[in-house]
Design an enzyme around this catalytic site. Sequence first.
Site, PDB file in Angstrom:
ATOM      1  CG  ASN A 117     -25.475  36.429  20.605  1.00  0.00           C
ATOM      2  OD1 ASN A 117     -26.544  36.131  20.392  1.00  0.00           O
ATOM      3  ND2 ASN A 117     -24.948  35.516  20.772  1.00  0.00           N
TER       4      ASN A 117
ATOM      5  CG  HIS B 212     -30.566  38.395  18.628  1.00  0.00           C
ATOM      6  ND1 HIS B 212     -30.822  38.231  20.267  1.00  0.00           N
ATOM      7  CD2 HIS B 212     -29.738  38.176  17.968  1.00  0.00           C
ATOM      8  CE1 HIS B 212     -30.122  36.128  19.641  1.00  0.00           C
ATOM      9  NE2 HIS B 212     -29.255  36.825  18.562  1.00  0.00           N
TER      10      HIS B 212
ATOM     11  CG  HIS C 229     -30.610  34.468  14.626  1.00  0.00           C
ATOM     12  ND1 HIS C 229     -30.147  33.355  14.677  1.00  0.00           N
ATOM     13  CD2 HIS C 229     -30.546  35.181  15.733  1.00  0.00           C
ATOM     14  CE1 HIS C 229     -29.582  33.186  16.049  1.00  0.00           C
ATOM     15  NE2 HIS C 229     -29.521  34.868  16.657  1.00  0.00           N
TER      16      HIS C 229
ATOM     17  CB  ILE D 157     -25.461  30.310  19.595  1.00  0.00           C
ATOM     18  CG1 ILE D 157     -26.292  30.372  21.024  1.00  0.00           C
ATOM     19  CG2 ILE D 157     -24.564  32.175  19.721  1.00  0.00           C
ATOM     20  CD1 ILE D 157     -26.855  29.224  20.892  1.00  0.00           C
TER      21      ILE D 157
ATOM     22  CG  HIS E 295     -25.477  36.763  15.652  1.00  0.00           C
ATOM     23  ND1 HIS E 295     -24.656  36.251  16.603  1.00  0.00           N
ATOM     24  CD2 HIS E 295     -26.402  36.500  15.822  1.00  0.00           C
ATOM     25  CE1 HIS E 295     -24.735  35.230  16.968  1.00  0.00           C
ATOM     26  NE2 HIS E 295     -26.333  35.700  17.031  1.00  0.00           N
TER      27      HIS E 295
END
Length: 901
Positions: free
Chosen positions: A755, A559, A564, A901, A751
């Site tokens: 997530n 993740h 990110h 997010i 993602h």
Amino acid sequence: MFCKESPSLQTLSTAQSLSSLFPRPSALINPILTGRRDNPCRRQNFRGRCKITASQSNIAQEGKLLKEKVKKIKVKGFITAEEGTLLEGLSWSRPLDVVTDIRGRSLLVELISAETDTRTLMEKDPVEDYAQRVWFESRNEKYECVFDMPEDFGTVGAIRVQNQHHREMFIKEMELELPSGSVTFTCNSWVTPKSIDPTKRIFFSNKSYLPSATPEPLKKLRKEELETLQGNNRERVGEFAKYERVYDYDVYNDVGDPEKDEKLSRPVMGGLSHPYPRRCKTGRKPCEKEPSSEKREGEFYVPRDEEFSTTKGIAFTGKAVLAALPSVFPQIEAALLDPNLPFPHFKSIEDLFEVGIDIPKEAGLLPMIPKLIKVVAEAQDNLLQFDPPILLNKDRFSWIRDDEFARQTLAGLNPYSIQLVREWPLKSKLDPAVYGDPKSLITWDIVEKEIGGVMSVDEALNNKRLFMLDYHDLLLPYVNKVRELDDTILYASRTLFFLSEDSTLRPVAIELTRPPDVNRPQWKQIFTPGYDATSCWLWKLAKTHAVAHDAGYHQLISHWLRTHCCMEPYIIAANRQLSAVHPIYRLLHPHFRYTMEINARARQSLVNAGGIIETCFWPGKYSLELSSDVYAKLWRFDREGLPADLISRGLAVEDETAEHGLRLTIPDYPFANDGLMLWDALKEWTTEYVKHYYPEAALIMLDEELQGWWSEVRNIGHGDKKDEPWWPVLRTQDDLIGVVTTIAWVASGHHAAVNFGQYGYGGYFPNRPTTTRIRMPVEEPTEEELKEFYEEPEKVLLKTFPSQKQATQVMVTLDLLSTHSPDEEYLGEEPESSWANDPVIFAAYKRFKGRLQHLEEVIDERNVNVSLKNRAGAGVVKYELLKPLSEPGVTGMGVPYSVSI
């Protein structure tokens, strides 16, 4: 409320008002040359480096006379905007802005022609007017301009905007009503008041241009805008201000806080010692105690347009909640009877969903998490009551079963770790002098016994039937130092699975290892599914440790690092090197939205020293250090695309005759089955787009912006790995298609898969414990420990789980991270304005949208096919994480364009 403001104070014509209020310096310097202020010849003349010939002067004079004779037409322009918040704290600015609006001087707008003057061969004079506010409702506003435009002005290629207010404004778009039809300029950008920054903002039309095909009058604007974003025109020094739009690189030296407490000091991530992707530079001062670290004062800067929209910032409150979490958690902790102790029994865990926790009314920050707070009628307190996650609703006992443990490696929260066993016997590659005997205790006999003699180990290997979660060599160097942390136990682990004929996995064995230290030799033991009470409980405890390892790896690697963290350099480089009018920037821009903002908030509250990850996940203060090790040893851009990732893990082989060009090693692999359809849709869309703008490979090689972007990604953004041989080189259309598709996949499908199921699978923490707190009862136990295990094994399991404090903090965080905001932008939902502007691209987009709609239908069909046991069956959670669309909230589906997010 609606308002049509009076233009009574606009008594002068636009030309008169502009000439009297804003005389052009260029006209004073050389009245013959009345072109744009940044005309290079005029600028060089002022510097004494260019002479004007008589013929040039005559041409310019003739051009001026012709301009005076050219017929002018009235052109209306309408700007849609939203009032800002930058300076709303200054109450004196409000009345001034009202006066500005009444006078009809809210915005100064300048139209730039994309065509040169055919006689002077110079840029045409811009046309200017002030925009007057004519309508508003709530925060939305509309402004009107009326331009006196020469009939031969040509195509409007760009606009400049200057904000006359004392507050920032969010300019959404400008629409020009031309005789040939309307032209739209999509802006979606914050414009700072001229009192803070008098520079006129540049916005291009929705038509995309390669650098070589850019109209001459727009080339300087293109370069000027990039120089601003690179910070080349920045006059002030030090920390970047909120309104600035500078994109630059820095190392991760702001997650530690040695100024506050020396225990919060952390090594810098980025550089030879700890290779890491780069983050956005903030310009903050270095710490006095530790100059290599940056001070953590105030908000973490990101360029203004990278911040959450008003909807995402207010309705969703994601930014506010992330920032407030450190303050929220003590309030929850205060309501727990024994926050650092384990839950006393499983009923107390279930009570989090059925009864809730009383939170004092004065806990004012908690309503910021509206999903979790339920106000009981006529009660004095707020009730913190968690919604049951879907796993609990479907089958509250599924987490105990081995089949569910195995199923989640293929269709759960972390489908990125399962890999094919390709070597036997299993053996560590670490130095045995430091870490002990490298040989695994998982033997042929153990495997053949557990698979019931179905086949030999050799046959299982040859038929690709053995798979593994292998965290052994990654975790072994961390075991001893993590055990020195409070209340934390770590092992290195291997978990072996056997692939059954029905495409389901069956757990075979778990190996837990502790390396030697100065006082003790290496310890390792094998655990298998039990056939008596004692072995069954030991197996449950071993699974708890193995799942906790997977949970930590998922959060920090699958993740945080791979989506990110690794996305941020692509974004910084794109804004520094690709003009906003570049077609590749416009293709990738939706995949960049809000990522820098959410990453900054993560550095503030999630991955920082003493933050949620460090306090609730087993790596503790070594969390980012662990992710740096994985980045250095395992991360490769050429394996971030889904097909390459599957092949690298042995989960697929290339096969031209198979669907998607790959044959899966595990046929019922929901993440891969759905993911490959999504990958193909992204690749086909990217292929059509790239080949439209780059019909020849030579155009890619000659595109200096594109080459500059990719060079900066490799050499600066991911500069710690710049010398790796696997980096793609942009020479052909296929090279560019591969790079862009990979980035789009990481931001969207990858993602979404790791997530948006976090609360669904981790909300009931016994299913995904994020840390373990006591040793296995067979690792050098005391008499008391053995007695407790034999008499109260459930109590030992509860003590192994995270504490009450850790569990509730993680539950709140996962709920937030799993939530879709009301303004979420999903793949294929709405086209970008620039895509809709080009008929060829818009047709390709509609085909892309159609493929995504087909994917939705296929996923629905697969999820009711009970022969697909990894996604359908009694009490089985459907695999919907890669369904493109979703409603707001925690839904376990929906693929946004970006890591938002």
